[in-house]
Scaffold this motif. Structure first.
Motif, short mmCIF file in Angstrom:
data_model
loop_
_atom_site.label_atom_id
_atom_site.label_comp_id
_atom_site.label_asym_id
_atom_site.label_seq_id
_atom_site.Cartn_x
_atom_site.Cartn_y
_atom_site.Cartn_z
N LEU A 13 0.83 -1.20 0.00
CA LEU A 13 0.00 0.00 0.00
C LEU A 13 0.87 1.26 0.00
O LEU A 13 0.63 2.19 -0.77
N CYS A 14 1.90 1.25 0.83
CA CYS A 14 2.81 2.41 0.88
C CYS A 14 3.58 2.56 -0.43
O CYS A 14 3.78 3.67 -0.91
N GLY A 15 4.02 1.44 -0.99
CA GLY A 15 4.74 1.50 -2.27
C GLY A 15 3.85 2.05 -3.38
O GLY A 15 4.29 2.87 -4.20
N GLY A 16 2.60 1.61 -3.43
CA GLY A 16 1.66 2.13 -4.41
C GLY A 16 1.41 3.61 -4.23
O GLY A 16 1.31 4.37 -5.20
N ALA A 17 1.32 4.04 -2.97
CA ALA A 17 1.10 5.47 -2.71
C ALA A 17 2.30 6.29 -3.17
O ALA A 17 2.14 7.36 -3.76
N VAL A 18 3.51 5.79 -2.94
CA VAL A 18 4.71 6.52 -3.36
C VAL A 18 4.76 6.63 -4.88
O VAL A 18 5.04 7.71 -5.43
N VAL A 19 4.48 5.55 -5.58
CA VAL A 19 4.50 5.58 -7.05
C VAL A 19 3.42 6.52 -7.58
O VAL A 19 3.65 7.29 -8.51
N ALA A 20 2.22 6.46 -6.98
CA ALA A 20 1.13 7.33 -7.43
C ALA A 20 1.47 8.80 -7.24
O ALA A 20 1.25 9.63 -8.13
N VAL A 21 2.02 9.13 -6.09
CA VAL A 21 2.37 10.53 -5.82
C VAL A 21 3.51 10.98 -6.73
O VAL A 21 3.51 12.11 -7.22
N ALA A 22 4.48 10.10 -6.98
CA ALA A 22 5.59 10.47 -7.87
C ALA A 22 5.10 10.71 -9.29
O ALA A 22 5.51 11.68 -9.94
N LEU A 23 4.21 9.86 -9.78
CA LEU A 23 3.64 10.06 -11.11
C LEU A 23 2.86 11.36 -11.18
O LEU A 23 3.01 12.15 -12.12
N ALA A 24 2.02 11.59 -10.18
CA ALA A 24 1.23 12.83 -10.16
C ALA A 24 2.13 14.05 -10.09
O ALA A 24 1.90 15.05 -10.78
N ALA A 25 3.18 13.99 -9.27
CA ALA A 25 4.10 15.12 -9.16
C ALA A 25 4.80 15.38 -10.48
O ALA A 25 4.98 16.54 -10.89
N PHE A 26 5.19 14.32 -11.18
CA PHE A 26 5.84 14.46 -12.48
C PHE A 26 4.91 15.13 -13.49
O PHE A 26 5.30 16.07 -14.18
N ILE A 27 3.67 14.66 -13.56
CA ILE A 27 2.71 15.22 -14.51
C ILE A 27 2.38 16.67 -14.15
O ILE A 27 2.30 17.53 -15.02
N ILE A 28 2.21 16.94 -12.86
CA ILE A 28 1.89 18.30 -12.43
C ILE A 28 3.08 19.23 -12.68
O ILE A 28 2.91 20.37 -13.14
#
Length: 137
Positions: A13-28
């Motif tokens: 769950l934590c790993g998925g959250a880190v990847v999701a936030v990193a992707l969102a930060a990259f796109i933003i």
């Protein structure tokens, strides 16, 4: 025994959250979300777009990692795939626009006309390649 499974679940769950936030930060950070909001004249909903991006990538990671199935049938899967494809295509085009690939290519090749046709051909080729992979390969 079950304590190890709980620990693995929390780590996933934590790993998925880190990847999701990193992707969102990259796109933003690339300015793609504000660009989409500017084009659609919906800049007052930009935080909603960013939150949906993070939630969608987080849920996508959960579904991928834990092999969860969504029991809504083939029609729902087709509609979802269509929207995933639109998002990915829009993201790729926005990314290309941000790094000015077409401007550099046109300048190096000496193109004055036909850039619109090049973009359309790339989109058609991407669509046909995706359909080939989905239905034949």
């Amino acid at each position: 025994m079950w304590q190890g499974e709980i620990l693995a679940g929390i780590a996933g769950l934590c790993g998925g959250a880190v990847v999701a936030v990193a992707l969102a930060a990259f796109i933003i950070e690339l300015g793609i979300i504000p660009r989409f909001a500017g084009i659609t004249h919906t800049a007052n909903h930009i935080f909603l777009y960013e939150n949906c991006l993070m939630l969608g990538s987080f849920l996508g990671n959960l579904i991928y990692i834990y092999h969860l199935s969504v029991p809504f049938g083939k029609i729902f899967a087709g509609v979802t795939g269509f929207f995933f494809g639109m998002f990915l295509g829009g993201w790729i085009i926005a990314l290309v626009e941000v790094v000015n690939v077409f401007a550099v290519m046109a300048r190096r090749l000496g193109l004055k006309k036909g850039i619109g046709w090049i973009v359309i051909c790339i989109a058609v080729g991407k669509t046909l390649g995706s359909l080939f992979q989905f239905f034949i390969a």
